[in-house]
Design a protein around this motif. Structure first.
Motif, short mmCIF file in Angstrom:
data_model
loop_
_atom_site.label_atom_id
_atom_site.label_comp_id
_atom_site.label_asym_id
_atom_site.label_seq_id
_atom_site.Cartn_x
_atom_site.Cartn_y
_atom_site.Cartn_z
N ALA A 239 15.44 2.98 -25.76
CA ALA A 239 15.64 4.17 -26.49
C ALA A 239 14.95 4.13 -27.85
N GLY A 240 14.26 3.13 -28.40
CA GLY A 240 13.70 3.17 -29.72
C GLY A 240 12.98 1.82 -30.04
N ALA A 241 11.74 1.85 -30.71
CA ALA A 241 11.27 0.55 -31.02
C ALA A 241 11.33 0.60 -32.45
N TYR A 242 11.89 -0.70 -33.04
CA TYR A 242 11.96 -1.08 -34.55
C TYR A 242 11.00 -2.11 -34.68
N ASN A 243 11.12 -2.60 -35.98
CA ASN A 243 10.32 -3.66 -36.60
C ASN A 243 10.10 -4.85 -35.53
N ASP A 244 8.89 -5.30 -35.63
CA ASP A 244 8.44 -6.56 -34.84
C ASP A 244 8.92 -6.44 -33.55
N TYR A 245 8.50 -5.25 -32.84
CA TYR A 245 9.08 -5.34 -31.17
C TYR A 245 10.57 -5.79 -31.01
N TRP A 246 11.34 -5.26 -31.98
CA TRP A 246 12.72 -5.08 -31.57
C TRP A 246 12.90 -3.83 -30.91
N MET C 1 14.48 -4.90 -35.54
CA MET C 1 14.92 -5.36 -36.92
C MET C 1 13.58 -6.38 -37.39
N LYS C 2 13.52 -6.03 -38.50
CA LYS C 2 12.38 -7.02 -39.21
C LYS C 2 12.60 -8.42 -38.97
N PRO C 49 3.66 0.57 -56.19
CA PRO C 49 3.46 0.09 -54.87
C PRO C 49 2.35 -1.35 -55.00
N GLY C 50 2.50 -2.05 -54.08
CA GLY C 50 1.98 -3.25 -53.93
C GLY C 50 2.56 -4.25 -53.47
N VAL C 51 1.90 -5.51 -53.71
CA VAL C 51 2.72 -6.65 -53.19
C VAL C 51 3.55 -7.26 -54.31
N LYS C 52 4.89 -7.23 -53.70
CA LYS C 52 6.09 -7.58 -54.64
C LYS C 52 6.49 -9.16 -54.31
N ARG C 53 6.90 -9.79 -55.41
CA ARG C 53 7.31 -11.02 -55.29
C ARG C 53 8.84 -10.82 -55.38
N VAL C 72 3.86 -1.29 -49.59
CA VAL C 72 3.47 0.00 -48.94
C VAL C 72 3.50 0.02 -47.36
N THR C 73 2.98 -1.34 -46.91
CA THR C 73 3.12 -1.33 -45.46
C THR C 73 4.52 -1.94 -45.03
N ASP C 74 5.00 -2.31 -45.98
CA ASP C 74 6.60 -3.20 -45.62
C ASP C 74 6.28 -4.34 -44.73
N GLN C 75 5.21 -5.18 -45.15
CA GLN C 75 4.80 -6.37 -44.21
C GLN C 75 4.96 -7.32 -45.34
N PHE C 76 5.92 -8.66 -44.79
CA PHE C 76 5.97 -9.91 -45.55
C PHE C 76 4.87 -10.63 -45.46
#
Lengths: 967, 229, 89
Positions: A239-246, C1-2, C49-53, C72-76
């Protein structure tokens, strides 16, 4: 009329299981495995729905869940689609969006007013005259909307679960099957999902006449079924793809929250419609729909058909239909050079007339428009426009369209993939894919069967390599060599207004020209102004053509025009699936059962359940509360305060740490003593209050508010890190039961149960002892609390029941009664004790709340001190005061948050109020402008019904101002 | 601070889900000063462990210690102190000790064990640089072939990749828990420790799921047949 | 979910965490400046925007740590315990 054909190899229906169902009140029969639309078409029921705006007759279109022409409801469930709903015994469904049934839908008259309903008409009409708007609104609510929700439906709990895999393969067609096998062979745990009830994808209906393809299909299916590393789930959509292949996987029973390490999108394409006059009527359908109808459900789609084609798939479809007995009157091939492969010859051999460089200009309806009777075909100029002077009418009852494909890659977009338009396939293909994302097969622009399979295998191996399980040579991706499978502009204008681009929203070609004329020339604006792609099928059959139209209007390329954002869900998901079991954690003290057994009226207090009051028969709620409170003042009461935050602060820096956290001083606090503390945030606003008891030089026991404890503990942990102090923090909130024994008889009650010396000298007011109570290790504190002699007793939670019942037993000769939250609130209000979060708000600082006395003198720092230094220089806008109401009064009493009015201005508000108190009159706490807050001053409060109530500013505490009773 | 010795017997202890078990017709038995529900009224007959079995073991003696000297204090008291974070080691006379933090340990006696309760007595109200962490955790045991399916509906951890003998701090049905995967009678099992104030809620949620999968709530006697009388 | 990689508990879904705001200077180091500087410290945050701590808290185990995230990329990018910036989390 019966359109069902004799049994076919690979059909999905089970003829040994007939099914009876009802549609629009009519009883019909089909087979297990039929979907509603196929079972209806088998009975030649072609009118299966009415369109949203114009209520035009609609029928089967994609038979794949890509259109939303047929939406039905059964009184309980709604939003069921004809091409996805399996028929079952007892099914009894009606079309949505009609008035008076499908046939006689009264709203079909809307089409006559089409000139008043151009794109975006609702932005411009209906706002004047203003007084008519409610009427318009009511009417529109009757007419608009698809289906009814039934509030009486019982709540359904569906099991949601988590799942894990190495590689998720979405789509079990040729590319998906090949990819899954290749990955599984390298040791990956593969989850292979397909939205259809059976695997195979296009192999099920597009290659039925091809024995080699069928054999390959059978072989791959066997491999998939036999492989331990592959789990196959049919009837399941991603149904949907979310962050980190969830990924949310949805079937009809539940939602699975899958965590994959990589994802292979092998979802194929949506076949696209051609745009021409009346291209929406029953009998006009995608060629793949006709093939599905024929091959999966053994239903003869038409008697006589015209096929409009721009690729080889159209020819294959024509030949399949011809083989099943459908008379193919002609193939109108949009390409001037016709079909380059041998399929052209096959068609000619079958006696099918091929009209190269021709298009269908119009589908000619029969009376009532529920069927078509002919196709108007005409040649195309070199620029692709219709040469309408040479129109030729061909009798037919069906038109099959095979003019192009659009990749089904919403999932890939959501996972971070980017696409660009490739001329050689005339469709979007991946331009960049993030690590772990793979696309293969037709979705990747590979259209020959052997290419789809090879591409799938490549992707499976790439996934294995990405996860470090394959280090061999990766095969190249096969390139599409043949002519483009999609026509770049299958859109034909004949000045009619019923050449539909979006069937869900009844948008036709002129709507886009009009929108563009109004200045909506950007794809995002066009989408929102016209609503293209915003209907139930979410643009699966319309977005591609809309982009082509806009590009041409702007004179731009497809890549320059761009696309809108793809969002979950791919197909609608039931709200019950999303809700699942609805986990709402609740907290209870160890005495919860005792309260309920003794008539407690339980209430929610944040995450906790607490007794509001204890019912006694014959008394009202207010009477019970007052009686409980009076009993505390006159005899003795016991309250469960187990919800209080309980934090231990230990270590050599414990006192110093507390001095940083709280406004007060603790370094010199004596062991065996407690004091009231206030904590602020960095802006100087009060966030917590409580009692800090010193058990030892290096051990403090802190009571925090029930609602704030978890956050307070968490923040303490952080401050300890920032300040770099040697302090050990322990959160014992749920692990200790706590009860407060309060009233003049409390000493007598407790004495017999404890080893501690309770004499006033040995255990003075604000003292704390560690002792044994009723055989349990306890912390006993003498706090102010409700303003009477009292002992607060904290014991391990598992012993709470025993200690409580022992106290109740010991208290019987002394008239002990339990009291609840409301009585506690009343008693504390009588003592002027504030409740953080009720009598204080997000801006209240200690000076306003009259707790500045809790700020330690000459402290170099505490959290908020610097801000309070600044705030102290400012004049006060308001302060917390007590209010007293006359004992004998009439009229309404204000409630919390009622406003205090003076000379037409708001000068304060009520924060807490008790309608009855042990003092014999109502009392309240309120914020009030300082110049109006002298004791004795009169105030007027506006009550919720608009009247007023009078009160007088009173000194707090209202009760026992010297605090003699609690000492 | 003086602590007078109390001549009266220790106060009775009660599981946080006592009422839920009582409602299921629990047969209570005192083992070693702790009360357990050894059998429930609607338990299936026989000794087999059902497809999924849920059992309350909330009477077991527990002790938490925290502080710079905690490891030392335990070691001196004869405990095999786990070296790694979340590692679990056995206690003498049954039960386990788990390292919950750099300077924090959690001990739980087995049904017949006594080390944790002895150390609790010894610790009293606290010692230098060794502080008591009050532990009155509910202890639930989930076992049976379908126990993994119960966890799949309530917890987002991939247990196939979990290290045996290591505690996992995570959420189960929205409640923070410490989880210990273990093996009981050759079956995969999960021991859940949680704040007792959440126990009635989590118990009800787990019961619904266990029963929906064809499992049963069982008494301690089913999982520990040699429970002393 | 991240997924967020807790330095103590390993990779976990974001749902197990609480976001604690940006990493800011110790107030003890700022309290002796001018009122305006103090107000800036208390109320303003860096929106660039940038790398946040950032502070993050693993709720079930009660662990605070720092995460560096490109907003910006929402990557840890990495995570580590407070005070342990020198080693990788």
């Amino acid at each position: 009329m019966d359109r069902r054909l004799p049994p076919r190899e690979g059909e999905w229906i089970d003829r040994s299981q007939p099914v009876e169902f009802r549609f629009e009140g009519q009883s019909l029969a089909g087979f297990a495995g039929d979907v509603l639309s196929s079972a209806l078409w088998a009975h030649d029921v072609r009118l299966q729905g009415r369109s949203f705006k114009y209520h035009r007759p609609r029928g089967l279109y994609s038979l794949a869940g890509h259109d939303a022409n047929v939406i039905v409801e059964d009184g309980r469930r709604t939003n069921m689609r004809g091409d996805l709903l399996p028929i079952t015994d007892g099914l009894d469904v009606y079309s949505v969006n009609t008035s008076g049934g499908l046939q006689r839908d009264r709203w079909r008259i809307m089409e006559r007013f089409d000139r008043f309903l151009p794109v975006g008409f609702y932005y411009k009409a209906f706002h004047t005259p203003r007084w008519l708007f409610p009427h318009y609104e009511n009417q529109m609510r009757q007419v608009a909307g698809l289906g009814r929700v039934h509030p009486g439906n019982a709540a359904v709990e569906t099991p949601k679960d988590y799942a894990f895999c190495d590689l998720l393969v979405v789509g079990a067609g040729p590319a998906g099957l090949a990819g899954a096998i290749a990955a599984a062979e390298q040791g990956l745990k593969v989850l292979l999902v397909d939205e259809q009830p059976h695997p195979g994808g296009s192999l099920n209906w597009q290659w039925s006449g091809n024995p080699a393809a069928q054999e390959q299909f059978g072989g791959m299916l066997e491999q998939v079924r036999a492989h331990d590393n592959i789990e196959l789930r049919c009837g399941t959509q991603a149904a949907g793809a979310y962050n980190d292949y969830w990924i949310a996987l949805v079937d009809d029973r539940r939602l699975t929250k899958l965590r994959a390490k990589a994802m292979l999108v092998a979802t194929g394409c949506f076949e696209q419609p051609a745009v021409f006059q009346n291209n929406d009527l029953p009998g006009v359908m995608l060629a793949s729909a006709a093939q599905r109808l024929l091959q999966l459900y053994a239903v003869k789609p038409f008697d006589r058909a015209v096929v409009v084609a721009a690729n080889s798939d159209g020819y294959r479809a024509a030949l399949d239909l011809h083989g099943a007995g459908v008379e193919i009157a002609a193939i109108a091939d949009l390409r001037h050079d016709g079909e380059p492969t041998g399929l052209a010859q096959n068609a000619a051999d079958a006696g099918i007339e091929i009209l190269a460089g021709c298009a269908i200009a119009e589908a000619v309806p029969s009376g009532g428009k529920a069927r078509i009777q002919a196709a108007a075909v005409c040649p195309l100029e070199k620029d692709g426009s219709l040469r309408t002077g040479s129109l030729r009418r061909i009798e037919c009852d069906g038109i099959a369209m095979s003019v192009g494909w659009s990749p089904n890659v919403g999932l890939a977009y959501q996972a971070g993939g980017r696409f660009r338009y490739a001329e050689h396939v005339a469709q979007l293909v991946p331009s960049s894919l993030p690590d772990g994302l793979f696309v293969s097969g037709r979705a990747n622009g590979r259209f020959e069967l052997h290419d789809q399979i090879a591409d799938g295998r490549r992707a499976g191996l790439c996934a294995a390599a990405h996860l470090g399980r394959f280090d061999g040579n990766l095969p190249d991706s096969p390139q599409h060599q043949a002519s483009p499978p999609s026509h770049p502009y299958p859109i034909f204008s004949n000045n009619g207004k019923k050449n539909f681009v979006d069937l869900d929203e009844d948008l036709h070609l002129a709507d886009f020209k009009n929108a563009h004329q109004e200045g909506y020339d950007n794809i995002e604006l066009v989408k929102r102004f016209t609503t293209v792609g915003m209907g139930p099928s979410q643009g699966k059959l319309s977005n591609s053509n809309a982009i082509r139209i806009l590009a041409r209007l702007n004179g731009a390329s497809i890549n320059e025009t761009g696309t809108t954002t793809s969002r979950p869900f791919y197909q609608p998901v039931r709200i019950s699936h999303l809700a699942g079991r609805r986990f709402h954690p609740q907290r209870r003290t160890p005495l919860d059962g005792w309260h309920r057994q003794h008539g407690a009226e339980m209430m929610h207090a944040g995450a906790w359940m607490r007794p509001e009051f204890y019912t006694t028969s014959g008394s009202t709620r207010d009477e019970c509360i007052l009686a409980e409170a009076k009993n505390v003042r006159e005899h003795v009461g016991l309250i469960d305060v187990g919800t209080l935050g309980k934090i231990l602060v230990c270590g050599p820096d414990a006192a110093r740490f507390l001095e940083h956290i709280y406004t007060g001083r603790f370094e010199k606090q004596k062991v065996g003593r407690l004091r009231y503390g206030v904590a602020c945030d960095e802006t100087g606003v009060i966030i917590e209050d409580g009692v800090i008891a010193r058990l030892a030089e290096d051990r403090f026991y802190v009571s925090a508010t029930s609602s704030g404890a978890a956050v307070f503990y968490r923040e303490m942990q952080r401050w300890a890190l920032i300040f770099g102090m040697k302090v050990t923090l322990i959160n014992a909130t749920g692990h200790l039961a706590a009860m407060n024994l309060a009233g003049p008889k409390s000493r007598e009650v407790l004495a017999g149960l404890t080893d501690a010396d309770l004499s006033p000298d040995a255990f003075p007011y604000v003292g704390v002892k560690e002792a044994t109570v009723a055989g349990a290790r306890a912390i006993v504190m003498r706090v102010g609390f409700v303003g009477e002699l009292g002992y607060e007793i904290h014991v391990p939670a598992s012993q709470g029941w025993h200690v409580w019942t022992s106290l109740m037993e010991a208290g019987r000769p002394h008239n002990i009664r339990p009291f609840g939250v409301e009585a506690q609130r009343l008693l504390r209000l009588e003592k002027g004790h504030l409740i953080v979060g009720q009598d204080t708000d997000a801006l209240t600082h200690p000076f306003e709340a009259d707790v500045a006395w809790a700020i330690g003198k000459d402290k170099p720092f505490f959290i908020g001190s610097r801000s309070l230094d600044i705030v102290k220089q400012q004049s006060l806008d308001r302060k917390l005061v007590g209010l007293s109401f006359p004992a004998h009064r009439s009229g309404p009493l204000p409630q919390e948050c009622c406003l205090i009015i003076h000379e037409g201005e708001i000068v304060g508000r009520i924060t807490s109020i008790a309608p009855a108190s042990t003092l014999g009159h109502p009392i309240a706490m309120a914020f009030l402008r300082p110049d109006l807050a002298n004791v004795g001053a009169k105030v007027t409060i506006r009550t919720t019904d608009g009247r007023t109530a009078d009160a007088e500013v009173a000194a707090m505490p209202f009760y026992d101002p010297d605090g003699a009773r609690q000492k | 601070m003086n602590v007078a010795m109390n001549p009266a017997p220790a106060a009775a202890r009660r599981s946080p889900i006592h009422d839920a078990l009582e409602a299921r017709g629990a047969e209570w038995r005192d083992v070693n000063g702790t009360t357990f529900a050894v059998r429930l009224r609607d338990e299936p007959a026989g000794d087999d462990i059902p497809a999924a079995a849920l059992c309350d073991l909330s009477g077991l003696n527990q002790l938490g210690v925290k502080g710079p000297d905690a490891a030392n204090w335990l070691s001196t008291a004869g405990v095999d102190v786990p070296a790694d974070l979340y590692e679990s080691r056995p206690l003498p006379s049954g039960g386990r000790v788990v390292r919950f933090g750099a300077h924090e340990f959690f001990l739980e006696d087995g049904i017949a064990g006594s080390k944790a309760s002895e150390l609790s007595e010894q610790l009293g109200f606290g010692a230098e640089q060794v502080y008591r962490v009050e532990h009155q955790d509910a202890t639930f045991l989930l076992t049976g072939p379908r126990s993994l399916d119960v966890m799949a509906q309530t917890c987002g951890i991939d247990f196939r990749e979990a290290n045996g003998g290591r505690a996992i701090f995570t959420r189960v049905a929205g409640v923070s828990c410490a989880l210990l995967p273990e093996t009981i009678a050759d079956q995969q099992a999960f021991r859940l420790w949680l704040d007792p104030s959440y126990a009635p809620y989590l118990w009800e949620e787990l019961v619904v799921i266990v029963e929906s999968l064809g499992g049963h709530v069982v008494g301690a006697g089913r999982l520990f047949p040699d429970l002393p009388a | 979910m991240k997924i967020l990689n807790c330095p103590i508990n390993g990779p976990r879904p974001l749902q197990e965490f609480h976001f604690g705001g940006e990493l800011r200077p110790n107030p003890l180091d700022r309290k002796d400046g001018a009122d305006a500087d103090w107000a800036d410290y208390v109320f303003n945050r860096d929106g660039e925007p940038g790398v946040k701590r950032e502070w993050w808290y693993h709720i079930p185990s009660g662990t605070w740590f720092i995460a560096e995230r490109d907003n910006v990329t929402d990557q840890f990018q990495r995570t580590y315990l407070y005070g342990a910036e020198q080693t990788d989390g």
